[in-house]
Design a protein around this motif. Structure first.
Motif, short mmCIF file in Angstrom:
data_model
loop_
_atom_site.label_atom_id
_atom_site.label_comp_id
_atom_site.label_asym_id
_atom_site.label_seq_id
_atom_site.Cartn_x
_atom_site.Cartn_y
_atom_site.Cartn_z
N ARG A 1 -3.58 17.40 17.41
CA ARG A 1 -4.47 16.81 16.50
C ARG A 1 -5.22 17.67 15.54
N LEU B 1 -2.98 17.63 12.44
CA LEU B 1 -3.16 16.39 11.75
C LEU B 1 -4.22 16.25 11.19
N ASN C 1 0.75 17.20 8.27
CA ASN C 1 1.34 15.95 8.87
C ASN C 1 2.96 16.00 8.94
N TYR D 1 -1.88 8.85 21.54
CA TYR D 1 -2.40 8.57 20.19
C TYR D 1 -1.39 7.72 19.47
N GLU E 1 -1.70 5.63 17.36
CA GLU E 1 -2.19 5.52 15.91
C GLU E 1 -1.85 6.48 14.99
N ASP E 2 -1.46 7.71 15.58
CA ASP E 2 -0.92 8.78 14.66
C ASP E 2 0.58 8.68 14.36
N LYS F 1 1.26 8.55 11.03
CA LYS F 1 0.63 9.51 9.83
C LYS F 1 1.59 10.70 9.75
N VAL F 2 2.47 10.86 10.76
CA VAL F 2 3.10 12.14 11.11
C VAL F 2 4.61 12.01 10.37
N LYS G 1 7.90 7.14 17.99
CA LYS G 1 7.75 7.43 16.76
C LYS G 1 9.09 7.55 16.18
#
Length: 330
Positions: free
Chosen positions: A36, A39, A44, A70, A72-73, A76-77, A114
């Protein structure tokens, strides 16, 4: 900001190797805060692999668990995963059959939590032409199952051959103050010509340039660095001379040696005809991640001083031991 696979990434990425490539993978309560922190610090671009750990417990399993907690991440990655090895063995197999096995297993472990933005073979299979390997991966790109193809520890000729088959989104190579081969062997030049960003692993010299290691005995038992020539015997102490000089520069600037090492790699990006270069330091603690991700910029005078140090220092020992040396820059 640089882009990889058409997605914007930070100037520094994050290597997951240290979280899972150990006798006992780090528990979630230690690994997750580090991930975390990466990020949140803008790192990222995450780099993992099915080889980082065991077939039953590697970085992909950790990623599954992270994105379960997580979700929601996930968007972003930008995720890059190394595979293409024989199951449970550090030997490359770039055959279409093994490429299919490797990618399918990666996707299975991720369970759709992911998207796999990049897939790369950890090493080039000397028994399979790179054109065949890349064509096998490209089928997954065309099917929309992965986002792009990257390469790892490849030579300039291999990069050019691969790029004729499919778009190459990145090339991962070792780069640090004591591993600058890519500027002499044509790798950086080939990437620049083809507009391929370089992902620089081990920018802190596998932790050596952090100054935390004072003797070979400081390396934990079972750590693979104990088998790397640069960390062994008298070579270790000869190489400490570089650390001492880097530490002098860091002290004057009021930062850590690791931050100087990473800042130097970042400063090479798009300098002197180089391609975009993105360092991916690995760290297993939240505090170390924040240290590595700090936005440290070198002045031209500082950069020149470090360059002088580097050019007057010759590392003692090879980057890898005999086991993996023949697969470097293949």
């Amino acid at each position: 900001m640089p882009t990889v696979c058409g997605k914007t990434v930070g100037p520094i990425g994050y290597g997951l190797m240290g979280l899972t490539w150990r006798s006992e993978p780090l528990p979630q309560e230690v690994a997750f805060p580090a991930m975390r922190a990466a990020l949140m610090s803008g790192a990222n671009l995450w780099n993992g692999g099915e080889l980082y750990g065991t077939p039953d417990r590697n970085s992909l399993h950790l990623l599954n668990e992270y994105f379960t907690k997580y979700p929601e991440d996930a968007e972003k990655v930008v995720l890059s995963i190394k595979g293409g090895l024989k199951p449970g063995i550090l030997m490359p197999d770039g055959s279409p059959e093994n490429i299919q096995r490797s990618i399918e297993e990666c996707l299975t472990v991720l369970e759709g939590k992911k998207f796999l933005d990049q897939f790369e073979c950890a090493r080039v299979d000397p028994n399979t032409p790179i054109e065949i390997t890349i064509a096998a991966i490209q089928k997954y790109v065309e099917a929309g199952k992965i986002g792009g193809i990257s390469l790892s520890e490849v030579g300039a000729n291999t990069i050019r051959r691969a790029a004729k088959v499919a778009k190459i989104s990145a090339v991962e190579v070792e780069l640090s103050l004591w591993a600058t081969d890519i500027f002499e062997n044509g790798i950086a030049k080939a990437c620049a010509e083809l507009d391929i960003p370089i992902i620089a692993y081990s920018p802190i010299g596998r932790g050596f340039l952090s100054g935390q290691l004072k003797s070979p005995e400081d390396i934990p038992e079972g750590d693979f660095r104990r088998y790397i020539p640069r960390f062994m015997g008298d070579a270790f102490y000869q190489n400490l001379k570089l650390v001492d000089e880097v530490n002098t520069v860091a002290s004057k600037k009021g930062v850590t040696p690791a931050q100087i090492a990473i800042a130097w790699v970042r400063a090479q990006s798009e300098r002197n005809g180089n391609p975009v270069i993105i360092p991916i330091p690995g760290a297993s603690s939240e505090s170390r991640v924040k240290e590595n991700s700090a936005d440290i910029t070198l002045t031209e005078e500082e950069f020149a001083e470090i360059e002088s140090i580097r050019k007057n220092f010759k590392p003692v020992g090879e980057r890898y031991g005999a086991h993996g040396a023949h697969l470097m820059n293949a």
